[in-house]
Design a protein around this motif. Structure first.
Motif, mmCIF file in Angstrom:
data_model
loop_
_atom_site.group_PDB
_atom_site.id
_atom_site.type_symbol
_atom_site.label_atom_id
_atom_site.label_comp_id
_atom_site.label_asym_id
_atom_site.label_seq_id
_atom_site.Cartn_x
_atom_site.Cartn_y
_atom_site.Cartn_z
ATOM 1 N N GLN A 154 12.765 42.526 37.911
ATOM 2 C CA GLN A 154 13.034 41.113 38.160
ATOM 3 C C GLN A 154 13.739 40.881 39.492
ATOM 4 O O GLN A 154 14.661 41.609 39.855
ATOM 5 N N THR A 155 13.293 39.839 40.204
ATOM 6 C CA THR A 155 13.903 39.508 41.480
ATOM 7 C C THR A 155 15.273 38.861 41.313
ATOM 8 O O THR A 155 16.053 38.811 42.267
ATOM 9 N N SER A 156 15.555 38.357 40.130
ATOM 10 C CA SER A 156 16.889 37.853 39.787
ATOM 11 C C SER A 156 17.388 38.613 38.571
ATOM 12 O O SER A 156 16.671 38.752 37.580
ATOM 13 N N LYS A 157 18.604 39.089 38.632
ATOM 14 C CA LYS A 157 19.195 39.831 37.514
ATOM 15 C C LYS A 157 20.255 38.998 36.787
ATOM 16 O O LYS A 157 21.149 39.544 36.141
ATOM 17 N N ASP A 158 20.117 37.676 36.894
ATOM 18 C CA ASP A 158 21.069 36.773 36.236
ATOM 19 C C ASP A 158 20.668 36.582 34.773
ATOM 20 O O ASP A 158 20.393 35.476 34.315
ATOM 21 N N PHE A 159 20.630 37.690 34.044
ATOM 22 C CA PHE A 159 20.246 37.631 32.639
ATOM 23 C C PHE A 159 20.811 38.826 31.878
ATOM 24 O O PHE A 159 21.225 39.839 32.458
ATOM 25 N N VAL A 160 20.801 38.682 30.566
ATOM 26 C CA VAL A 160 21.147 39.750 29.616
ATOM 27 C C VAL A 160 19.908 40.013 28.774
ATOM 28 O O VAL A 160 19.186 39.074 28.415
ATOM 29 N N TRP A 161 19.654 41.275 28.462
ATOM 30 C CA TRP A 161 18.543 41.603 27.556
ATOM 31 C C TRP A 161 19.123 41.950 26.194
ATOM 32 O O TRP A 161 19.917 42.884 26.062
ATOM 33 N N LEU A 162 18.761 41.182 25.186
ATOM 34 C CA LEU A 162 19.201 41.414 23.815
ATOM 35 C C LEU A 162 18.016 41.876 22.981
ATOM 36 O O LEU A 162 17.041 41.143 22.820
ATOM 37 N N VAL A 163 18.100 43.087 22.458
ATOM 38 C CA VAL A 163 17.058 43.623 21.588
ATOM 39 C C VAL A 163 17.547 43.547 20.148
ATOM 40 O O VAL A 163 18.595 44.102 19.808
ATOM 41 N N VAL A 164 16.819 42.833 19.311
ATOM 42 C CA VAL A 164 17.126 42.763 17.886
ATOM 43 C C VAL A 164 16.127 43.647 17.158
ATOM 44 O O VAL A 164 14.950 43.305 17.037
ATOM 45 N N ASP A 165 16.594 44.790 16.702
ATOM 46 C CA ASP A 165 15.747 45.774 16.023
ATOM 47 C C ASP A 165 15.638 45.385 14.554
ATOM 48 O O ASP A 165 16.604 45.485 13.798
ATOM 49 N N ASP A 166 14.447 44.955 14.155
ATOM 50 C CA ASP A 166 14.234 44.438 12.804
ATOM 51 C C ASP A 166 13.866 45.562 11.828
ATOM 52 O O ASP A 166 12.841 45.518 11.158
ATOM 53 N N GLY A 167 14.721 46.593 11.781
ATOM 54 C CA GLY A 167 14.541 47.662 10.810
ATOM 55 C C GLY A 167 13.540 48.723 11.219
ATOM 56 O O GLY A 167 12.889 49.328 10.352
#
Length: 300
Positions: free
Chosen positions: A27-40
């Motif tokens: 990504q050209t902008s890193k103004d984010f958080v990546w949230l992974v929700v592992d559904d089991g």
């Protein structure tokens, strides 16, 4: 604090989620958080995410594990844990164009000061030839609303980016015992009655439909999650002002009620007379669903 949370529900997608991760790294902008929700997940999803958390990616990776409950419960968990201004769901088998985050944040500057806007809507493209899925967005529509768009010829999945404070105002997706599917349109429909969406007529998500994805197995979903489907049909009847669409929803509502063995479905319907008239068609649809689902099982 970052502006955007990209959240990804994941269930046994360790073989493909790297595409999503790699696109975020680019990504050209890193103004984010990546949230992974592992559904089991029972595969190597957890190991992959924890390994990526150790790397210097230019963005924070959050990981939450929960018992398997279906996509809608993963969304519930995500919304409980997001604290950025905006959020967008990128599925575990999808990925973002390199400038997607930058596009989202630049476009948001047009709308963020107007409280009437609950978020934005952007384009999805397919992974094979990068064609727009369905139709492009009509930027001439003032006070854009998804129901209006689809009721006036709009087609195909679109990517929704919401203000986090807005999406948290509305009820969570309901959970029905023994079922693992409720349409995500539930929250979107409620929000659409109170807020407008800004239009981004550019792609922010590349979509790859999987054979084991819910959209490819809808007939079995109808059989396995009838209460969830009956629920969204009732919501549609209440919020969509279109008689033809209402009757189609009544037919599906009757079918789902038959499958779930709910004898009180007419009493519980928001449109009782129309539901009674839809009974013969609902019975026919139930037969078709059972036949189609059986054929899918044989193919597997």
């Amino acid at each position: 604090m970052k502006t955007l949370t990209v959240f990804t529900p994941a269930y046994n997608r360790g073989y493909i989620i790297h595409k999503c991760y790699e696109s975020l790294c680019r990504q050209t902008s890193k103004d984010f958080v990546w949230l992974v929700v592992d559904d089991g997940s029972t595969d190597n999803t957890a190991q992959l995410i924890k390994e990526w958390q150790k790397q210097d990616n230019g963005f924070e990776i959050k990981y939450i594990y929960k018992e398997n409950g279906g996509m809608h419960t993963a969304h519930n968990t995500a919304y409980e844990n997001i604290d950025t201004e905006l959020n967008v769901c990128i599925d575990s088998d999808d990925y973002m164009p390199d400038d997607a985050v930058e596009i989202i944040l630049d476009e948001w500057k047009k709308y963020r000061e107007n409280e009437k806007y609950g978020g934005m809507v952007a384009l999805d493209v397919d992974s094979k030839n990068f064609n727009v899925i369905g139709t492009e967005l009509d930027e001439t529509i003032k006070n854009f609303n998804l129901d209006y768009y689809y009721n006036h010829g709009g087609l195909g999945d679109k990517k929704l980016i919401y203000r986090t404070d807005v999406i948290k105002k509305y009820p969570q997706y309901p959970v029905f015992e023994g079922e693992k599917y409720v349409s995500l349109a539930y929250k979107y429909r409620l929000i659409g009655k109170d807020y407008f969406l800004g239009v981004i007529n550019k792609p922010v998500c590349v979509v790859e439909y999987q054979e084991n994805g819910s959209s490819m197995n809808m007939y079995r979903q109808y059989l396995n999650n009838p209460k969830g489907f009956a629920f969204i049909r009732k919501i549609n009847m209440q919020y969509i002002d279109d008689k033809k669409r209402n009757f189609i929803d009544c037919i599906h509502y009757v079918s789902s009620s038959i499958i779930s063995k709910n004898k009180s479905f007419v009493k519980e319907s928001p449109k009782k007379l129309m539901t009674v008239l839809a009974v013969p068609f609902g019975l026919l649809l139930t037969v078709i669903i059972r036949i189609k689902a059986k054929k899918l099982m044989k193919v597997k």
